[in-house]
Design a protein around this motif. Structure first.
Motif, PDB file in Angstrom:
ATOM      1  N   ALA A  93      -2.717  -8.783 -10.292  1.00 55.79           N
ATOM      2  CA  ALA A  93      -3.258  -9.198  -9.062  1.00 55.79           C
ATOM      3  C   ALA A  93      -2.760  -8.312  -7.894  1.00 55.79           C
ATOM      4  O   ALA A  93      -1.727  -7.785  -8.062  1.00 55.79           O
ATOM      5  CB  ALA A  93      -3.117 -10.646  -8.630  1.00 55.79           C
ATOM      6  N   LYS A  94      -3.551  -7.986  -6.821  1.00 57.78           N
ATOM      7  CA  LYS A  94      -3.026  -7.370  -5.652  1.00 57.78           C
ATOM      8  C   LYS A  94      -1.818  -8.026  -5.177  1.00 57.78           C
ATOM      9  O   LYS A  94      -1.910  -9.259  -4.995  1.00 57.78           O
ATOM     10  CB  LYS A  94      -3.985  -7.246  -4.620  1.00 57.78           C
ATOM     11  N   GLY A  95      -0.622  -7.447  -5.001  1.00 59.26           N
ATOM     12  CA  GLY A  95       0.560  -7.959  -4.356  1.00 59.26           C
ATOM     13  C   GLY A  95       1.370  -8.885  -5.289  1.00 59.26           C
ATOM     14  O   GLY A  95       2.295  -9.158  -4.737  1.00 59.26           O
ATOM     15  N   ALA A  96       1.012  -8.587  -6.713  1.00 60.04           N
ATOM     16  CA  ALA A  96       1.767  -9.230  -7.555  1.00 60.04           C
ATOM     17  C   ALA A  96       3.122  -8.744  -7.812  1.00 60.04           C
ATOM     18  O   ALA A  96       3.527  -7.500  -7.613  1.00 60.04           O
ATOM     19  CB  ALA A  96       0.977  -9.193  -8.878  1.00 60.04           C
ATOM     20  N   ARG A  97       3.941  -9.861  -8.190  1.00 58.85           N
ATOM     21  CA  ARG A  97       5.268  -9.347  -8.834  1.00 58.85           C
ATOM     22  C   ARG A  97       5.303  -9.884 -10.194  1.00 58.85           C
ATOM     23  O   ARG A  97       5.488 -10.997 -10.647  1.00 58.85           O
ATOM     24  CB  ARG A  97       6.574  -9.959  -8.013  1.00 58.85           C
ATOM     25  N   HIS A  98       4.992  -8.854 -11.101  1.00 56.44           N
ATOM     26  CA  HIS A  98       4.544  -9.318 -12.458  1.00 56.44           C
ATOM     27  C   HIS A  98       5.321  -8.751 -13.597  1.00 56.44           C
ATOM     28  O   HIS A  98       5.597  -7.415 -13.375  1.00 56.44           O
ATOM     29  CB  HIS A  98       2.925  -8.730 -12.380  1.00 56.44           C
TER      30      HIS A  98
END
Length: 250
Positions: A28-33
């Motif tokens: 996802a956009k902006g994710a911290r994955h």
């Protein structure tokens, strides 16, 4: 959910060995994955397909909705996909300010003589200074990279990747080999990057993963075993059996 990076039915085979097995993945956009899995799970092969090091046997990779499956590595960087490696890719004879200025100069189309440009290019000066400050490299910016502690070298590598102004930043075990006292600071810098930078962390250190990630994907034998919040992953019986064992996280 807005999507930054996505794969569809991604497969990669080497002879009779399937290293990536029909993986559907969404960042996802902006994710911290975080992407985790045991040794041999296929993480590196998967990431190499995202970045153009390897071409998939079948399936598709999209960056910000654009099909990049067949694009070369350099073109993907130009479209906003940057990566760091398990072993740093820095020029040891350069200084941090030279390294950051070089990447920034290339992105701005200033050519390959960033130090000369630094004398007269206000935009290059400002961007280089901002990145050095963000990654707390100001006090060592004129020291030769090869002489710096390993933890600082990892900071510089991430800073250089950020200097490309990516929309997606892939970090391949950024804290590996970094002393514990410096790991938290390093990952706090990454977590604090602007929200328009989506981060995918490939990591073995579970404590670090569960502190950093808001979403976790688990690969096992080249297949996507689970995808969810840290709590969902920590309590997934299949994940425990395949990878985490009985080590629990809050």
């Amino acid at each position: 959910m807005s999507v930054a990076l996505q794969t569809f039915d991604l497969c990669k085979s080497f002879g009779g060995i399937t290293a990536t097995d029909h993986v559907d993945f969404t960042l996802a956009k902006g994710a911290r994955h975080a992407l985790i899995g045991p040794n041999g799970a296929g993480k590196t092969t998967f990431v190499n397909q995202l970045t153009g090091v390897l071409r998939p046997s079948s399936g598709r990779v999209e960056l910000m909705g654009e099909d990049i499956t067949t694009l070369p590595r350099e073109a993907r960087v130009g479209r906003g996909l940057a990566r760091t490696f398990q072993i740093n890719q820095l020029f040891g004879t350069m200084t941090p300010v030279e390294m950051i200025a070089l990447v920034t100069s290339e992105r701005l189309g200033r050519g390959r003589q960033p130090l000369r440009a630094l004398d007269r290019d206000k935009e290059l000066v400002a961007e280089t200074a901002e990145i050095l400050a963000r990654f707390r490299l100001d006090d060592i910016m004129d020291e030769r990279i090869a002489t710096l502690p390993y933890g600082k070298q990892r900071q510089i590598e991430i800073a250089a990747a950020f200097a490309a102004r990516p929309s997606v930043l892939l970090l391949d075990e950024p804290a590996a080999g970094v002393p514990e006292a410096e790991r938290r600071e390093l990952m706090a810098m990454v977590a604090g990057l602007p929200e328009d930078v989506s981060v995918l962390l490939i990591e073995h250190d579970m404590d670090l993963v569960f502190r950093f990630a808001t979403r976790i994907t688990v690969l096992v034998n080249g297949r996507l075993l689970a995808d969810g919040t840290p709590s969902e992953i920590a309590n997934d019986p299949a994940v425990r059996a395949a990878y985490l064992g009985e080590h629990s996280h809050g």
